[in-house]
Design a protein around this motif. Structure first.
Motif, PDB file in Angstrom:
ATOM      1  N   ALA A  40      94.281  64.397   1.299  1.00 54.13           N
ATOM      2  CA  ALA A  40      93.482  63.328   0.544  1.00 54.13           C
ATOM      3  C   ALA A  40      91.967  63.372   0.814  1.00 54.13           C
ATOM      4  CB  ALA A  40      93.987  62.181   1.347  1.00 54.13           C
ATOM      5  N   PHE A  41      91.525  63.900   1.906  1.00 57.04           N
ATOM      6  CA  PHE A  41      90.117  64.318   1.781  1.00 57.04           C
ATOM      7  C   PHE A  41      89.589  65.467   1.268  1.00 57.04           C
ATOM      8  CE2 PHE A  41      86.528  66.523   4.048  1.00 57.04           C
ATOM      9  CZ  PHE A  41      85.470  65.679   3.850  1.00 57.04           C
ATOM     10  N   SER A  42      90.534  66.531   0.935  1.00 56.00           N
ATOM     11  CA  SER A  42      90.056  67.687  -0.048  1.00 56.00           C
ATOM     12  C   SER A  42      90.330  67.242  -1.370  1.00 56.00           C
ATOM     13  CB  SER A  42      91.166  68.793   0.262  1.00 56.00           C
ATOM     14  OG  SER A  42      91.079  69.703  -0.678  1.00 56.00           O
ATOM     15  N   ALA A  43      91.187  66.398  -1.747  1.00 55.78           N
ATOM     16  CA  ALA A  43      91.277  65.995  -2.975  1.00 55.78           C
ATOM     17  C   ALA A  43      89.934  65.203  -3.405  1.00 55.78           C
ATOM     18  CB  ALA A  43      92.513  64.973  -3.429  1.00 55.78           C
ATOM     19  N   GLN A  44      89.382  64.246  -2.381  1.00 54.92           N
ATOM     20  CA  GLN A  44      88.312  63.372  -2.512  1.00 54.92           C
ATOM     21  C   GLN A  44      86.956  64.322  -2.783  1.00 54.92           C
ATOM     22  OE1 GLN A  44      85.848  62.719  -0.192  1.00 54.92           O
ATOM     23  NE2 GLN A  44      84.732  61.429  -1.433  1.00 54.92           N
ATOM     24  N   GLN A  45      87.055  65.625  -2.045  1.00 57.48           N
ATOM     25  CA  GLN A  45      85.752  66.260  -2.201  1.00 57.48           C
ATOM     26  C   GLN A  45      85.787  67.409  -3.435  1.00 57.48           C
ATOM     27  OE1 GLN A  45      83.150  66.226   0.244  1.00 57.48           O
ATOM     28  NE2 GLN A  45      84.172  64.532   0.812  1.00 57.48           N
ATOM     29  N   GLN A  46      86.812  67.554  -3.801  1.00 55.80           N
ATOM     30  CA  GLN A  46      86.887  68.697  -4.785  1.00 55.80           C
ATOM     31  C   GLN A  46      86.969  67.825  -6.280  1.00 55.80           C
ATOM     32  OE1 GLN A  46      90.230  71.208  -4.311  1.00 55.80           O
ATOM     33  NE2 GLN A  46      89.370  72.058  -2.247  1.00 55.80           N
ATOM     34  N   THR A  47      86.544  68.629  -7.235  1.00 54.22           N
ATOM     35  CA  THR A  47      86.643  68.145  -8.593  1.00 54.22           C
ATOM     36  C   THR A  47      88.229  68.110  -8.993  1.00 54.22           C
ATOM     37  OG1 THR A  47      84.507  68.624  -8.971  1.00 54.22           O
ATOM     38  CG2 THR A  47      85.797  68.140 -10.845  1.00 54.22           C
ATOM     39  N   LEU A  48      88.571  67.304  -9.586  1.00 50.68           N
ATOM     40  CA  LEU A  48      89.894  67.345 -10.300  1.00 50.68           C
ATOM     41  C   LEU A  48      89.949  67.857 -11.572  1.00 50.68           C
ATOM     42  CD1 LEU A  48      93.059  66.292  -9.850  1.00 50.68           C
ATOM     43  CD2 LEU A  48      92.416  64.390 -11.208  1.00 50.68           C
ATOM     44  N   LYS A  49      90.809  69.012 -11.674  1.00 49.91           N
ATOM     45  CA  LYS A  49      91.026  69.158 -13.234  1.00 49.91           C
ATOM     46  C   LYS A  49      92.223  68.730 -13.753  1.00 49.91           C
ATOM     47  CE  LYS A  49      88.984  73.800 -12.903  1.00 49.91           C
ATOM     48  NZ  LYS A  49      89.042  75.299 -13.265  1.00 49.91           N
ATOM     49  N   GLN A  50      92.042  68.143 -14.905  1.00 56.79           N
ATOM     50  CA  GLN A  50      93.235  67.626 -15.607  1.00 56.79           C
ATOM     51  C   GLN A  50      93.442  68.617 -16.979  1.00 56.79           C
ATOM     52  OE1 GLN A  50      91.097  64.096 -16.254  1.00 56.79           O
ATOM     53  NE2 GLN A  50      92.828  63.071 -15.822  1.00 56.79           N
ATOM     54  N   ILE A  51      94.566  69.200 -16.656  1.00 56.23           N
ATOM     55  CA  ILE A  51      95.004  70.265 -17.859  1.00 56.23           C
ATOM     56  C   ILE A  51      96.180  69.532 -18.717  1.00 56.23           C
ATOM     57  CG2 ILE A  51      95.938  72.356 -18.544  1.00 56.23           C
ATOM     58  CD1 ILE A  51      95.103  72.899 -15.277  1.00 56.23           C
ATOM     59  N   VAL A  52      95.528  69.307 -20.139  1.00 54.79           N
ATOM     60  CA  VAL A  52      96.250  68.349 -20.967  1.00 54.79           C
ATOM     61  C   VAL A  52      96.703  69.167 -22.162  1.00 54.79           C
ATOM     62  CG1 VAL A  52      96.488  66.495 -22.682  1.00 54.79           C
ATOM     63  CG2 VAL A  52      94.693  66.337 -20.540  1.00 54.79           C
ATOM     64  N   ILE A  53      98.182  69.308 -22.377  1.00 60.88           N
ATOM     65  CA  ILE A  53      98.782  70.339 -23.228  1.00 60.88           C
ATOM     66  C   ILE A  53      99.313  69.542 -24.341  1.00 60.88           C
ATOM     67  CG2 ILE A  53     100.522  72.021 -23.781  1.00 60.88           C
ATOM     68  CD1 ILE A  53      99.890  73.204 -21.036  1.00 60.88           C
ATOM     69  N   CYS A  54      98.760  69.627 -25.613  1.00 58.34           N
ATOM     70  CA  CYS A  54      99.479  68.662 -26.565  1.00 58.34           C
ATOM     71  C   CYS A  54     100.307  69.640 -27.379  1.00 58.34           C
ATOM     72  CB  CYS A  54      98.267  68.235 -27.651  1.00 58.34           C
ATOM     73  SG  CYS A  54      96.960  67.340 -26.722  1.00 58.34           S
ATOM     74  N   GLY A  55     101.612  69.188 -27.398  1.00 58.01           N
ATOM     75  CA  GLY A  55     102.468  69.891 -28.174  1.00 58.01           C
ATOM     76  C   GLY A  55     103.867  69.427 -28.031  1.00 58.01           C
ATOM     77  N   ASP A  56     104.817  69.914 -28.627  1.00 59.97           N
ATOM     78  CA  ASP A  56     106.121  69.537 -28.465  1.00 59.97           C
ATOM     79  C   ASP A  56     106.901  70.358 -26.909  1.00 59.97           C
ATOM     80  OD1 ASP A  56     108.976  69.211 -28.538  1.00 59.97           O
ATOM     81  OD2 ASP A  56     109.449  70.396 -30.319  1.00 59.97           O
ATOM     82  N   ARG A  57     107.615  69.460 -26.241  1.00 56.31           N
ATOM     83  CA  ARG A  57     108.027  69.855 -24.922  1.00 56.31           C
ATOM     84  C   ARG A  57     108.733  71.428 -25.074  1.00 56.31           C
ATOM     85  NH1 ARG A  57     108.680  67.399 -20.175  1.00 56.31           N
ATOM     86  NH2 ARG A  57     108.047  65.613 -20.953  1.00 56.31           N
ATOM     87  N   GLN A  58     109.628  71.333 -26.201  1.00 54.78           N
ATOM     88  CA  GLN A  58     110.804  72.630 -26.205  1.00 54.78           C
ATOM     89  C   GLN A  58     110.178  73.501 -26.997  1.00 54.78           C
ATOM     90  OE1 GLN A  58     113.229  72.154 -24.509  1.00 54.78           O
ATOM     91  NE2 GLN A  58     112.870  70.169 -23.964  1.00 54.78           N
ATOM     92  N   ALA A  59     108.914  73.611 -27.735  1.00 55.28           N
ATOM     93  CA  ALA A  59     108.377  74.655 -28.297  1.00 55.28           C
ATOM     94  C   ALA A  59     108.034  75.749 -27.792  1.00 55.28           C
ATOM     95  CB  ALA A  59     107.251  74.170 -29.189  1.00 55.28           C
ATOM     96  N   LYS A  60     108.143  77.040 -28.074  1.00 55.54           N
ATOM     97  CA  LYS A  60     107.750  78.304 -27.436  1.00 55.54           C
ATOM     98  C   LYS A  60     106.172  78.153 -26.854  1.00 55.54           C
ATOM     99  CE  LYS A  60     111.308  81.278 -29.166  1.00 55.54           C
ATOM    100  NZ  LYS A  60     111.570  82.467 -29.773  1.00 55.54           N
ATOM    101  N   ASP A  61     105.363  77.793 -28.060  1.00 51.86           N
ATOM    102  CA  ASP A  61     103.885  77.731 -27.752  1.00 51.86           C
ATOM    103  C   ASP A  61     103.519  76.861 -26.626  1.00 51.86           C
ATOM    104  OD1 ASP A  61     104.476  75.651 -29.373  1.00 51.86           O
ATOM    105  OD2 ASP A  61     102.665  76.130 -30.525  1.00 51.86           O
ATOM    106  N   THR A  62     104.211  75.739 -26.591  1.00 52.58           N
ATOM    107  CA  THR A  62     104.079  74.768 -25.432  1.00 52.58           C
ATOM    108  C   THR A  62     104.368  75.272 -24.092  1.00 52.58           C
ATOM    109  OG1 THR A  62     104.194  72.909 -27.075  1.00 52.58           O
ATOM    110  CG2 THR A  62     104.321  72.423 -24.443  1.00 52.58           C
TER     111      THR A  62
END
Length: 167
Positions: free
Chosen positions: A74-96
């Protein structure tokens, strides 16, 4: 004694499987999930409460070290910047799937991976309004790397995503 669950503001802290015994032995709540939530949802008040929890239980951590790993996380998470990686796509598609594999292939200790399927009525879209601003590029699965409330330019190539994730 908190028992098997505790409330932090409106966030319910639940132990993961097998942690009920550990929580019963230790009255310290596990604030790891709310720190991640506060960063990803932009709730500074949640982060402030987590910092207060960490401060309040610092003495307890010295006396009951079994709770220390979760508090360190929890302390480490509070000290570091959170990276949010958002993938827009169809869950079953090869490119996703290729973009998801790319994200999982790089060690990033403080990340959240979000798959946005484009449904504006989905639970995630309702809870995270910024998802409605992210779109697929040229009908391809598209990744965005977000930090500090700002997102990268859209990325469709797994190699380019890897470069951005692993500088």
């Amino acid at each position: 004694m908190l028992g098997a669950r505790a409330w932090l503001g409106r966030v319910l802290l639940l132990p993961r499987a097998g942690e009920e015994t550990r929580m019963a032995q230790s009255p310290a709540p596990i604030p790891c999930q709310p720190t991640t939530c506060s960063s990803s949802m932009g709730h500074k008040d949640w982060m402030d409460k987590c910092v207060c929890l960490l401060t309040a239980f610092s003495e307890h951590m010295r006396r009951v070290p079994v709770a220390l790993p979760e508090m360190v996380h929890a302390f480490s998470a509070q000290q570091q910047t959170l990276k949010q990686i958002v993938i827009c796509g169809d869950r079953q598609a090869k490119d996703t799937k290729a973009l998801v594999r790319c994200v999982h292939s790089v060690y990033i200790p403080n990340k959240v991976l979000i798959l946005a399927d484009g449904d504006p009525l989905s639970f995630l879209s309702c809870q995270l309004p910024f998802l409605s601003t992210l779109r697929r590029l040229e009908d391809q699965a598209t990744a965005y790397v977000c930090e500090n409330q700002a997102c990268s330019m859209p990325i469709t190539d797994p190699c380019e995503l890897r470069k951005l994730l692993h500088p």
